[in-house]
Design a protein around this motif. Structure first.
Motif, PDB file in Angstrom:
ATOM      1  N   THR A   1      14.917  26.785  23.395  1.00  0.00           N
ATOM      2  CA  THR A   1      14.341  26.656  22.044  1.00  0.00           C
ATOM      3  C   THR A   1      15.320  27.075  20.951  1.00  0.00           C
ATOM      4  O   THR A   1      15.188  26.678  19.798  1.00  0.00           O
ATOM      5  N   GLY A   2      16.294  27.910  21.345  1.00  0.00           N
ATOM      6  CA  GLY A   2      17.235  28.412  20.352  1.00  0.00           C
ATOM      7  C   GLY A   2      16.677  29.550  19.520  1.00  0.00           C
ATOM      8  O   GLY A   2      17.302  30.011  18.561  1.00  0.00           O
ATOM      9  N   GLU A   3      15.519  30.032  19.880  1.00  0.00           N
ATOM     10  CA  GLU A   3      14.866  31.112  19.142  1.00  0.00           C
ATOM     11  C   GLU A   3      15.675  32.410  19.253  1.00  0.00           C
ATOM     12  O   GLU A   3      16.118  32.801  20.337  1.00  0.00           O
ATOM     13  N   LYS A   4      15.862  33.079  18.117  1.00  0.00           N
ATOM     14  CA  LYS A   4      16.565  34.365  18.062  1.00  0.00           C
ATOM     15  C   LYS A   4      15.771  35.320  17.186  1.00  0.00           C
ATOM     16  O   LYS A   4      16.055  35.483  15.992  1.00  0.00           O
ATOM     17  N   PRO A   5      14.767  35.984  17.783  1.00  0.00           N
ATOM     18  CA  PRO A   5      13.838  36.798  16.994  1.00  0.00           C
ATOM     19  C   PRO A   5      14.357  38.172  16.583  1.00  0.00           C
ATOM     20  O   PRO A   5      13.714  38.863  15.785  1.00  0.00           O
ATOM     21  N   PHE A   6      15.502  38.590  17.126  1.00  0.00           N
ATOM     22  CA  PHE A   6      16.011  39.930  16.818  1.00  0.00           C
ATOM     23  C   PHE A   6      17.290  39.815  15.976  1.00  0.00           C
ATOM     24  O   PHE A   6      18.189  39.053  16.312  1.00  0.00           O
TER      25      PHE A   6
ATOM     26  N   VAL B   1      21.229  43.142  20.277  1.00  0.00           N
ATOM     27  CA  VAL B   1      21.340  43.707  18.932  1.00  0.00           C
ATOM     28  C   VAL B   1      21.942  45.106  19.021  1.00  0.00           C
ATOM     29  O   VAL B   1      22.821  45.489  18.238  1.00  0.00           O
ATOM     30  N   LYS B   2      21.471  45.868  20.005  1.00  0.00           N
ATOM     31  CA  LYS B   2      21.951  47.244  20.209  1.00  0.00           C
ATOM     32  C   LYS B   2      23.460  47.244  20.495  1.00  0.00           C
ATOM     33  O   LYS B   2      24.211  48.054  19.938  1.00  0.00           O
ATOM     34  N   GLU B   3      23.894  46.325  21.353  1.00  0.00           N
ATOM     35  CA  GLU B   3      25.318  46.221  21.680  1.00  0.00           C
ATOM     36  C   GLU B   3      26.130  45.771  20.463  1.00  0.00           C
ATOM     37  O   GLU B   3      27.214  46.291  20.197  1.00  0.00           O
ATOM     38  N   HIS B   4      25.568  44.794  19.726  1.00  0.00           N
ATOM     39  CA  HIS B   4      26.250  44.285  18.536  1.00  0.00           C
ATOM     40  C   HIS B   4      26.436  45.370  17.482  1.00  0.00           C
ATOM     41  O   HIS B   4      27.474  45.412  16.798  1.00  0.00           O
ATOM     42  N   MET B   5      25.474  46.259  17.319  1.00  0.00           N
ATOM     43  CA  MET B   5      25.527  47.316  16.315  1.00  0.00           C
ATOM     44  C   MET B   5      26.772  48.190  16.483  1.00  0.00           C
ATOM     45  O   MET B   5      27.268  48.789  15.523  1.00  0.00           O
TER      46      MET B   5
END
Length: 412
Positions: free
Chosen positions: A32-37, A52-56
């Protein structure tokens, strides 16, 4: 997504089965390509919360995972695993994936798959703007920045920006002096893996890139590309006035100044003493020092004086022995960048300076200048003893030996 049985969960799109409902929900987002975070700092979106945690950590600089062998820290655990393979004892043991064509081994299956494209020539990903094709999808994303001009990665030390994170990593080593890649044959160390690979070809004699016209082989693809321009058909840069063709754009710019009407217009700064004209005010100012003899900058070690500050910096390397610029092909080190540029031509065969009278090409501008004297008949160097004139200074030196053996008596 259906649960055909109580377990596992089955994807209607691709048929993949998953053991847990949470995994099934996450998997569906690949379709779907959904990215809710999303990241609260920069707004970048992700399909999974832990991403998200890793990206931060790219914002905070946190690196909670470290190598047990050398202590190097990383933001993600999988980077530690990959890094561990750089230690020799593990490297030998952990390359379970090999190429069916050449036998080269890899630590990851994806690397082996990508490597196969060097044999097949497959480039399944292309740029929507210019159509250039790539073997990897993320290379397209990086290439797109050449069109958009985007440079999202910056050096934390000097602030210089880059289009790719890897370029920042390599650039940072110019500050830290780190050279993590070494040659297994001679031990020479490099800051960049690609330079180490190119260097190895000195020992192996490998020249994988060849000229399609004459077959001459090269160790680096850029050298082959530059060499191709030495063939007449590759002189695609033309002078708009006379139509003369050149291999490089900067040669056209230099040639354009030979046309009288442009020369007068482009050299608006002239010397008040001899009238010599220059294209830039700074060049005219520096030239004036040849008349005044002024040398305001001096070396703190030996006291030698120089007209320009950057000359002092270069001169200091004769004392320190520092040679910060090196040839990417053979590794030879130099004190000045322009010396590297000149040296590179011994590998590429490039001869960017040509005689305007007969067209003969030269690798060095000084050689072209000396050659011109065969047409003009100019002989600016003369013997103080007998007055005989010569085109080159070293010819006077040799001639002086026919007199007293003293090679100091000559005029320029």
């Amino acid at each position: 997504m259906k649960n055909k049985r109580e377990n596992p969960f089955y994807c209607d799109v691709c048929g993949k089965t998953l053991a847990w409902k949470a995994n099934a929900i996450t998997h569906m987002r690949t379709h779907t390509g959904e990215k809710p975070f999303s990241c609260k700092a920069c707004g970048k979106a992700f399909a999974q919360k832990n991403n998200v945690k890793e990206h931060m950590r790219t914002h905070t600089g946190e690196k909670p995972f470290s190598c047990k062998v050398c202590g190097k820290a990383f933001a993600q655990q999988n980077n530690v695993t990959r890094h561990m393979r750089t230690h020799t004892d593990l490297k030998e043991r952990e390359k379970p994936f090999s190429c069916e064509v050449c036998g080269k081994a890899f630590t990851q299956q994806t690397d082996a798959t990508v490597h196969m494209r060097t044999h097949t020539g497959e480039k399944p990903f292309s740029c929507e703007v210019c159509g250039k094709e790539f073997a990897l999808k993320h290379h397209v994303k990086e290439h797109m920045r050449t069109h958009t001009g985007e440079k999202p990665y910056s050096c934390k030390i000097c602030g210089k920006t880059f289009a790719c994170q890897n370029n920042v990593t390599v650039h940072t080593r110019t500050h830290t002096g780190e050279k993590p890649f070494s040659c297994k044959v001679c031990g020479k160390r490099f800051a960049d893996q690609s330079n180490a690979t190119i260097h190895m070809r000195i020992h192996t004699g490998e020249k994988p890139y060849s000229c399609e016209v004459c077959g001459k082989a090269f160790t680096h693809h850029t050298d082959a590309k530059v060499h191709m321009r030495t063939h007449m058909s590759e002189k695609r840069y033309l002078c708009k006035i006379c139509g003369k063709a050149f291999a490089q754009q900067n040669n056209v710019t230099r040639h354009m100044r030979t046309h009288t009407d442009l020369k007068k217009r482009d050299k608006s700064f002239s010397c008040e003493v001899c009238g010599k004209a220059f294209t830039r005010q700074t060049d005219a100012t520096v030239h004036m020092l040849t008349h005044t003899g002024e040398k305001p900058f001096s070396c703190e070690v030996c006291g030698r004086a120089f007209a320009l500050k950057n000359y002092v910096k270069k001169h200091m390397r004769t004392h320190t022995g520092e040679k910060p610029y090196s040839c990417k092909i053979c590794g030879k080190a130099f004190a000045c960048q322009n010396n590297v540029t000149r040296h590179m031509r011994t590998h590429t065969g490039e001869k960017p300076f040509s005689c305007e009278v007969c067209g003969k090409a030269f690798a060095q501008q000084t050689d072209a200048k000396v050659h011109m004297q065969t047409h003009t008949g100019e002989k600016p160097f003369s013997c103080k003893v007998c007055g005989k004139a010569f085109a080159q200074k070293n010819h006077v030196t040799k001639h002086m030996q026919t007199h007293s053996g003293d090679s100091k008596n000559f005029n320029a």
